[in-house]
Design a protein around this motif. Structure first.
Motif, short mmCIF file in Angstrom:
data_model
loop_
_atom_site.label_atom_id
_atom_site.label_comp_id
_atom_site.label_asym_id
_atom_site.label_seq_id
_atom_site.Cartn_x
_atom_site.Cartn_y
_atom_site.Cartn_z
N SER A 142 -10.08 13.28 66.74
CA SER A 142 -9.26 13.75 65.39
C SER A 142 -7.86 13.34 65.38
CB SER A 142 -9.12 15.44 65.63
OG SER A 142 -8.49 15.94 64.21
N ALA A 143 -6.86 13.67 66.57
CA ALA A 143 -6.05 13.08 66.64
C ALA A 143 -5.37 11.45 66.64
CB ALA A 143 -5.49 13.76 68.31
N GLU A 144 -6.79 10.76 66.42
CA GLU A 144 -6.21 9.25 66.41
C GLU A 144 -6.72 9.21 64.75
OE1 GLU A 144 -9.30 7.67 70.39
OE2 GLU A 144 -9.64 8.13 68.48
N GLU A 145 -7.27 10.03 64.30
CA GLU A 145 -7.64 9.88 62.73
C GLU A 145 -6.34 10.36 61.75
OE1 GLU A 145 -12.47 10.97 62.87
OE2 GLU A 145 -11.08 12.25 61.93
N GLN A 146 -5.30 10.64 62.80
CA GLN A 146 -4.29 11.41 61.81
C GLN A 146 -3.62 11.19 62.93
OE1 GLN A 146 -4.61 15.66 60.82
NE2 GLN A 146 -5.94 15.95 62.35
N PHE A 147 -3.20 9.36 63.59
CA PHE A 147 -2.43 9.72 64.52
C PHE A 147 -1.00 9.16 63.39
CE2 PHE A 147 0.13 7.07 67.89
CZ PHE A 147 0.59 8.22 68.36
N ASN A 148 -0.66 9.17 62.41
CA ASN A 148 0.42 7.76 61.75
C ASN A 148 1.50 8.92 61.49
OD1 ASN A 148 -0.34 5.64 62.13
ND2 ASN A 148 -1.22 5.35 60.44
N ARG A 149 0.34 10.20 60.37
CA ARG A 149 1.03 11.16 60.29
C ARG A 149 1.74 12.17 61.48
NH1 ARG A 149 -1.88 15.49 56.58
NH2 ARG A 149 0.28 16.87 56.50
N MET A 150 1.26 12.34 62.64
CA MET A 150 1.71 12.83 63.33
C MET A 150 3.04 12.41 64.51
SD MET A 150 -1.63 13.81 65.83
CE MET A 150 -0.97 14.18 67.14
N GLU A 151 2.75 11.12 64.20
CA GLU A 151 4.21 10.30 65.21
C GLU A 151 5.30 11.02 62.72
OE1 GLU A 151 3.01 6.45 65.61
OE2 GLU A 151 3.85 6.57 67.53
N ASP A 152 5.01 10.81 61.92
CA ASP A 152 6.40 10.93 60.74
C ASP A 152 6.42 12.38 61.42
OD1 ASP A 152 5.79 8.18 59.91
OD2 ASP A 152 4.43 9.21 58.34
N ILE A 153 5.15 13.35 61.09
CA ILE A 153 6.98 14.62 62.04
C ILE A 153 6.54 14.51 62.84
CG2 ILE A 153 5.59 16.94 62.62
CD1 ILE A 153 3.32 15.96 60.89
N VAL A 154 7.09 13.82 63.95
CA VAL A 154 7.94 13.59 64.84
C VAL A 154 9.53 13.05 64.76
CG1 VAL A 154 8.20 13.11 67.36
CG2 VAL A 154 6.23 13.93 66.98
N ARG A 155 9.59 12.28 63.89
CA ARG A 155 10.08 11.15 63.31
C ARG A 155 11.11 12.24 62.53
NH1 ARG A 155 7.62 5.93 63.96
NH2 ARG A 155 6.91 6.80 61.80
N LYS A 156 10.06 12.90 61.35
CA LYS A 156 10.99 13.69 60.56
C LYS A 156 11.61 14.89 60.77
CE LYS A 156 10.34 15.62 55.73
NZ LYS A 156 9.89 17.60 55.92
#
Ligand code: ADP
Ligand code: GN1
Ligand code: MG
Length: 366
Positions: free
Chosen positions: A348-362
């Motif tokens: 599930s994390a693999e499917e949403q990984f780009n979003r997770m990275e964006d969230i941390v960056r933001k």
């Protein structure tokens, strides 16, 4: 063998008189009891039989805990509005001045003040709780960053060392003495296909690209107590506080905080990385740590949310194949179920990984 609680408690400097002793909590490692005092003027206690099959150096472990709790209490005393007695664990000494009681064939015992009126969650219900957990574990790292006294005792050698965990897994698989590997083929394949990429954090550490810190190393969500209004209260379960990377703490928390289901949920369709809970936790954690962490640490936080479910899933799977010698289990394939939920969470994390990275960056840039 019947436990002689009265005789054990009598070794400690307790106030009042124990009225009732009840098994407590859902930890997988130690045996924990709530000691209820007959006199409400005196505190309740939390009695623990420390797992000495897992922790081989209990004096060293207790020395770490003494250092951590004392340091936290000192720091909290300087923070206006803090309640050091409730916000840090406090050990009760034995009558002979030790921090634990040991008698041959009777195990190792320690006693804490019981922190009353708390909430402890195996499943997180909303992003506000997640934020509070993140804030507490982040603050824990920040408060320990200047602890004096040198290197900590390594209570479980190579605890989150992925290479060591993979080696143990492959050895256990090769021996397969319980003949269980045939029940876990997809999970074994998952380990084979993901093992290499999971070496990233250890490699960054070995290359000197991320710093070692004093980390908690067992940051599942029920190892932080919230108060009755769900405000962060106290980080508990300090057996594995030692040198580590920030990713071990962030990732292990996300593993439990942002999983929409229980660690051992049988219905895998319920197991997902809940992005709102991920965001809530990351906001709380970064609120306390973002001025301390380096850019490379930040860049790899989202990755740690795959790494820690992998390491712990790998440990559950290894223990399953080995015949359940490490984690407490309630039924025969409990550890296999736990491994399955971890690996589903990674997918599930693999499917949403780009979003997770964006969230941390933001969050970091705010
Ligand atoms: P384990 O290593 O087996 O997980 P923990 O130290 O986490 O053991 O303790 C088990 C449970 O006991 C925790 O999840 C928490 O619910 C409860 N607990 C631990 N310490 C305290 C304390 N000082 N006051 C109140 N509850 C506690
Ligand atoms: C154990 O002690 P507890 O239950 O909080 C384990 C962790 C695992 C966790 C999985 C010392 O934590 O490493 O992540 O179970 N602790 C130890 O739920 O092995
Ligand atoms: Mg625990």
């Amino acid at each position: 063998m019947k436990i002689k609680f009265e005789q054990i408690l009598d070794q400690f400097e307790i106030k009042g008189k124990p009225e009732k002793i009840e098994p407590y909590g859902t930890g997988h490692i130690n045996d924990t009891y709530h000691v209820i005092n007959s006199n409400i003027k005196h505190p309740d206690y939390l009695l623990q039989k420390i797992n000495n099959h897992i922790f081989k150096d209990i004096p060293g472990l207790m020395d770490n805990i003494k250092r951590v709790t004392e340091h936290l209490r000192n720091k909290l005393e300087d923070i206006p509005g803090s309640e050091p007695e409730r916000e840090a664990l406090s050990l009760i000494p034995t009558k002979s001045g030790s921090w634990f009681y040991h008698k041959t064939n009777n195990g190792y015992w320690r006693l804490y003040h019981f922190i009353k009126n708390h909430n402890a969650y195996d499943i997180v219900e909303n992003p506000v709780q997640a934020f509070e957990g993140g804030r507490m574990f982040g603050k824990f790292i920040a408060l320990l960053s200047d602890i004096p006294g040198g290197v900590f005792n390594e209570t479980i050698p190579g605890f989150h060392d992925i290479n060591k965990r993979l080696n143990i897994f492959y050895q256990t698989l090769e021996s397969d003495h319980e003949k269980r590997a045939c029940n876990a083929k997809p999970e074994i394949d998952f380990v084979r296909s993901h093992g290499t990429e999971m070496g990233r954090i250890l490699q960054l550490g070995q290359d000197g690209k991320i710093p070692e810190r004093i980390t908690h190393n067992d940051t599942k969500f029920n190892n932080v107590l919230l108060d009755q209004n769900d405000k962060g209260l106290c980080v508990i379960d300090l057996d594995t506080v030692m040198t580590g990377y920030v990713h071990y703490d962030f990732g292990d928390s996300i593993r439990t905080t942002a999983n929409s289901a229980a660690e051992d949920e049988k219905d895998l369709s319920k197991v997902k990385m809940d992005i709102k809970l991920f965001e809530g936790y990351a906001k709380g954690f970064l609120k306390e740590t973002k001025d301390t962490l380096t850019q490379i640490e930040i860049d790899n936080l989202a990755f740690s949310a795959k790494l820690m479910p992998f390491i712990i899933g790998l440990r559950f799977l290894t223990d399953y194949i080995d015949g359940d010698n490490y984690f407490k289990t309630a039924y025969p394939d409990h550890n296999l179920r736990r491994a399955r939920t971890q690996f589903k969470l990674i997918k599930s994390a693999e499917e949403q990984f780009n979003r997770m990275e964006d969230i941390v960056r933001k969050i970091y840039s705010e």
